[in-house]
Design a protein around this motif. Structure first.
Motif, PDB file in Angstrom:
ATOM      1  N   LEU A  23      45.733   5.206  23.400  1.00 23.98           N
ATOM      2  CA  LEU A  23      44.864   5.909  24.325  1.00 23.98           C
ATOM      3  C   LEU A  23      43.689   5.027  24.724  1.00 23.98           C
ATOM      4  N   SER A  24      43.138   5.301  25.888  1.00 25.27           N
ATOM      5  CA  SER A  24      41.912   4.615  26.287  1.00 25.27           C
ATOM      6  C   SER A  24      40.751   5.172  25.465  1.00 25.27           C
ATOM      7  N   PRO A  25      39.720   4.376  25.225  1.00 32.17           N
ATOM      8  CA  PRO A  25      38.572   4.834  24.421  1.00 32.17           C
ATOM      9  C   PRO A  25      37.931   6.111  24.955  1.00 32.17           C
ATOM     10  N   SER A  26      38.000   6.330  26.266  1.00 32.45           N
ATOM     11  CA  SER A  26      37.391   7.532  26.842  1.00 32.45           C
ATOM     12  C   SER A  26      38.106   8.813  26.427  1.00 32.45           C
ATOM     13  N   LEU A  27      39.313   8.685  25.869  1.00 30.10           N
ATOM     14  CA  LEU A  27      40.070   9.860  25.427  1.00 30.10           C
ATOM     15  C   LEU A  27      39.902  10.136  23.937  1.00 30.10           C
ATOM     16  N   PHE A  28      39.183   9.270  23.230  1.00 28.05           N
ATOM     17  CA  PHE A  28      38.920   9.514  21.809  1.00 28.05           C
ATOM     18  C   PHE A  28      37.892  10.646  21.652  1.00 28.05           C
ATOM     19  N   PRO A  29      38.018  11.467  20.618  1.00 30.93           N
ATOM     20  CA  PRO A  29      37.036  12.540  20.370  1.00 30.93           C
ATOM     21  C   PRO A  29      35.788  12.005  19.666  1.00 30.93           C
ATOM     22  N   THR A  30      35.137  11.050  20.284  1.00 29.85           N
ATOM     23  CA  THR A  30      34.030  10.345  19.638  1.00 29.85           C
ATOM     24  C   THR A  30      32.875  11.276  19.297  1.00 29.85           C
ATOM     25  N   SER A  31      32.500  12.147  20.235  1.00 31.78           N
ATOM     26  CA  SER A  31      31.358  13.032  19.982  1.00 31.78           C
ATOM     27  C   SER A  31      31.657  14.016  18.852  1.00 31.78           C
ATOM     28  N   GLN A  32      32.893  14.502  18.788  1.00 27.71           N
ATOM     29  CA  GLN A  32      33.259  15.423  17.703  1.00 27.71           C
ATOM     30  C   GLN A  32      33.202  14.724  16.347  1.00 27.71           C
ATOM     31  N   PHE A  33      33.652  13.469  16.323  1.00 28.63           N
ATOM     32  CA  PHE A  33      33.586  12.713  15.078  1.00 28.63           C
ATOM     33  C   PHE A  33      32.134  12.500  14.654  1.00 28.63           C
ATOM     34  N   ARG A  34      31.285  12.217  15.623  1.00 29.93           N
ATOM     35  CA  ARG A  34      29.872  12.030  15.294  1.00 29.93           C
ATOM     36  C   ARG A  34      29.286  13.300  14.682  1.00 29.93           C
ATOM     37  N   THR A  35      29.667  14.439  15.229  1.00 26.04           N
ATOM     38  CA  THR A  35      29.181  15.721  14.698  1.00 26.04           C
ATOM     39  C   THR A  35      29.643  15.934  13.266  1.00 26.04           C
ATOM     40  N   ILE A  36      30.925  15.662  13.030  1.00 22.82           N
ATOM     41  CA  ILE A  36      31.468  15.811  11.674  1.00 22.82           C
ATOM     42  C   ILE A  36      30.724  14.904  10.704  1.00 22.82           C
ATOM     43  N   LEU A  37      30.531  13.660  11.098  1.00 21.67           N
ATOM     44  CA  LEU A  37      29.888  12.686  10.206  1.00 21.67           C
ATOM     45  C   LEU A  37      28.416  13.018   9.943  1.00 21.67           C
ATOM     46  N   SER A  38      27.770  13.648  10.902  1.00 18.86           N
ATOM     47  CA  SER A  38      26.344  13.933  10.732  1.00 18.86           C
ATOM     48  C   SER A  38      26.062  15.297  10.115  1.00 18.86           C
ATOM     49  N   GLU A  39      26.997  16.257  10.295  1.00 24.72           N
ATOM     50  CA  GLU A  39      26.709  17.625   9.873  1.00 24.72           C
ATOM     51  C   GLU A  39      27.518  18.106   8.673  1.00 24.72           C
ATOM     52  N   VAL A  40      28.635  17.475   8.404  1.00 25.47           N
ATOM     53  CA  VAL A  40      29.480  17.935   7.296  1.00 25.47           C
ATOM     54  C   VAL A  40      29.310  17.004   6.108  1.00 25.47           C
ATOM     55  N   PRO A  41      28.836  17.498   4.969  1.00 24.40           N
ATOM     56  CA  PRO A  41      28.634  16.624   3.803  1.00 24.40           C
ATOM     57  C   PRO A  41      29.963  16.182   3.196  1.00 24.40           C
ATOM     58  N   PHE A  42      30.021  14.917   2.846  1.00 26.61           N
ATOM     59  CA  PHE A  42      31.212  14.385   2.186  1.00 26.61           C
ATOM     60  C   PHE A  42      31.170  14.783   0.718  1.00 26.61           C
ATOM     61  N   GLU A  43      32.203  15.493   0.269  1.00 25.74           N
ATOM     62  CA  GLU A  43      32.232  15.979  -1.108  1.00 25.74           C
ATOM     63  C   GLU A  43      33.409  15.420  -1.894  1.00 25.74           C
ATOM     64  N   GLY A  44      34.054  14.406  -1.356  1.00 25.76           N
ATOM     65  CA  GLY A  44      35.187  13.827  -2.066  1.00 25.76           C
ATOM     66  C   GLY A  44      34.746  12.854  -3.132  1.00 25.76           C
ATOM     67  N   GLN A  45      35.716  12.334  -3.856  1.00 21.23           N
ATOM     68  CA  GLN A  45      35.425  11.334  -4.882  1.00 21.23           C
ATOM     69  C   GLN A  45      35.811   9.960  -4.354  1.00 21.23           C
ATOM     70  N   LEU A  46      35.172   8.927  -4.878  1.00 19.56           N
ATOM     71  CA  LEU A  46      35.298   7.584  -4.332  1.00 19.56           C
ATOM     72  C   LEU A  46      36.291   6.702  -5.099  1.00 19.56           C
ATOM     73  N   GLY A  47      36.984   7.258  -6.067  1.00 21.69           N
ATOM     74  CA  GLY A  47      37.993   6.493  -6.789  1.00 21.69           C
ATOM     75  C   GLY A  47      39.335   6.534  -6.075  1.00 21.69           C
ATOM     76  N   TYR A  48      40.356   5.991  -6.723  1.00 19.52           N
ATOM     77  CA  TYR A  48      41.699   6.082  -6.168  1.00 19.52           C
ATOM     78  C   TYR A  48      42.098   7.547  -6.062  1.00 19.52           C
ATOM     79  N   ASP A  49      42.734   7.881  -4.935  1.00 20.84           N
ATOM     80  CA  ASP A  49      43.137   9.266  -4.704  1.00 20.84           C
ATOM     81  C   ASP A  49      44.578   9.469  -5.165  1.00 20.84           C
ATOM     82  N   HIS A  50      45.108  10.651  -4.899  1.00 21.29           N
ATOM     83  CA  HIS A  50      46.485  10.986  -5.250  1.00 21.29           C
ATOM     84  C   HIS A  50      47.432   9.980  -4.590  1.00 21.29           C
ATOM     85  N   PRO A  51      48.490   9.549  -5.290  1.00 23.10           N
ATOM     86  CA  PRO A  51      49.419   8.569  -4.720  1.00 23.10           C
ATOM     87  C   PRO A  51      49.980   8.968  -3.357  1.00 23.10           C
TER      88      PRO A  51
END
Length: 477
Positions: A127-155
């Motif tokens: 896809l062209s960059p103009s079709l990426f959901p960039t603004s939605q990703f920015r919202t997720i990254l700024s408003e939703v707290p990351f609560e995962g763990q930073l180690g190796y995940d499930h295989p």
């Protein structure tokens, strides 16, 4: 020199000569600063053309193991041992001898050229960059707290994401699957690689569409597989062709892209889907269903996937977010029997210890939100607009010179050139004019075709891109 080249060997004679001399240098038979026979003398001794010896010496000189000076002859280099008397590896030989093959030179060239900012890119399958959901990703990254763990995940990948994908494919594809039957991969490409490496062995016969994206992938040849082609018409492959191939070659696996197929944009008809599944059960042939485009349907009607119609567990289903959300996210998945998924997951662990936690978290949040359906609705409208723009541009500028099939989804337009031209010369001339496409022969056995990716081209530049292509086509006819 007692050694003689083997004229029955598939390796070119000049390479055999270069290999022999290099081995002699490595073993000490030809020590540093020793003089090698002249081109004329060696050619006479080996009973080959002088040009063959010249080619061999040029290759050895490029590797840095010999020196050639006018009036002084050809000598073994005194610098091959490098600093501290350590031998410099022959990286060219290592690259040549590796079992994992490189992309086709043409594919590499197109990828390099499309990085240029002044070139209209109708080649890259994304896809062209103009079709990426960039603004939605920015919202997720700024408003939703990351609560995962930073180690190796499930295989098999993050459990929350696999649950989200399970709900996603049920809602959009009518596929009911347990998260334990899902493996998260780095896009569809890694999924294909894992399947080929883990489930097939050298010499196995596989069937792929002709033309198809799979034809351009070196992973099949790297794995030592025998690939056989199934011609694609306006309704996809003909199942009868699969029967014929299987009788002759004992097909071990079938690779299909049923919806808005790359590159033709065609859709495998419902009748043929049913027949392919029947043959899969009759012959015991697994089907690899690659489904990157079905959600792009311009009519907003998603065709039943082979996986949703599969009652016997014969289909391994591959999809990703690369063609519908963002290629750089690198989120794909494989759905299949649990034991197969575990086998593939074990192999993925050996390669990369599992997928990065951050793109998995973003994908989970995006797929599970209202953003996704809004994005897909926008994407369908934008892609249809781009499809209409490129087809109208071709009609205006190339109507008498090109035939094409207008797809009802996906991101590609498959065109047949009415006149006979060298497609590689056409590509060179087109890139000089500032536009890139992919020659049809990259995807299969057919000549005289080109693929334009309207999903990559910006709407405002598509007409200009076709104008430049038309000028290139005119200049070489």
């Amino acid at each position: 020199m007692e050694w003689k080249p083997n004229r029955e060997d598939k390796k070119p004679i000049y390479k055999q000569i270069a290999d022999y001399i290099e081995h002699g240098i490595s073993s000490g038979e030809f020590p540093p600063d020793s003089v090698l026979p002249s081109e004329r003398t060696l050619a006479k001794e080996l009973q080959v053309n002088r040009s063959t010896v010249v080619a061999a010496y040029e290759e050895l000189q490029a590797l840095g193991v010999i020196e050639r000076k006018k009036g002084s002859g050809t000598r073994v280099s005194t610098d091959i041992w490098g600093i501290a008397h350590k031998r410099i590896p022959n990286w060219g030989r290592y690259m040549e001898d590796g079992s994992f093959l490189p992309n086709l030179p043409l594919v590499q060239r197109i990828r390099t050229e499309t990085q240029k900012n002044d070139l209209i890119n109708l080649a890259s399958g994304e896809l062209s960059p103009s079709l990426f959901p960039t603004s939605q990703f920015r919202t997720i990254l700024s408003e939703v707290p990351f609560e995962g763990q930073l180690g190796y995940d499930h295989p098999q990948g993050n459990e929350l994401l696999r649950k989200t994908i399970s709900a996603h494919v049920k809602e959009y594809k009518n596929i009911e699957i347990d998260p334990a039957s899902i493996l998260i991969t780095s896009g569809a490409q890694q999924a294909l690689h894992l399947i080929v490496q883990c489930l097939l062995k050298p010499g196995d016969a596989v069937a792929i569409e002709d033309p198809s994206y799979c034809f351009s992938l070196p992973i099949f040849q790297s794995a030592g597989l025998r690939t056989f082609l199934l011609p694609v018409d306006q309704h996809g492959i003909n199942p009868d062709d699969l029967v014929s191939l299987h009788k002759k070659h004992r097909i071990r696996m079938l690779f299909l892209n049923p919806d808005y197929q790359n590159p033709t944009g065609t859709v495998l008809s419902l009748e043929r889907r049913r027949r392919v599944l029947e043959l899969s059960s009759e012959f015991g042939i697994p089907i690899i269903e690659d489904d990157p485009y079905s959600l792009t349907s311009f009519k907003e009607e998603v065709n039943p996937t082979l996986k949703s119609m599969d009652t016997n567990g014969n289909v391994l289903y591959i999809s990703s977010l690369s063609k519908i959300v963002a290629s750089g996210l690198r989120i794909g998945w494989v759905i299949g029997p649990p034991q197969v998924i575990q086998r593939l997951a074990d192999a993925k662990q050996q390669v990369d210890f599992g997928h990065s936690v951050f793109p998995q978290w973003v994908a989970h949040e995006f797929l599970g939100s209202e953003y996704f359906s809004t994005h897909i609705s926008m994407l369908r409208k934008q892609l249809k607009q781009r499809r209409d723009e490129i087809t109208s541009s071709i009609k205006d500028l190339l109507d008498s010179q090109v035939e094409y099939f207008a797809p009802e989804g996906g991101i590609h337009l498959w065109c047949k050139l009415k006149s006979s031209v060298n497609e590689y010369s056409l590509l060179e001339e087109s890139m000089k004019n500032g536009v890139a496409f992919v020659p049809g022969s990259v995807f299969g056995s057919r000549k005289g075709y080109v693929r334009f990716t309207f999903g990559r081209g910006e709407t405002t530049l598509i007409h200009e891109g076709i104008l430049r292509f038309a000028a290139a086509l005119k200049s070489i006819q």
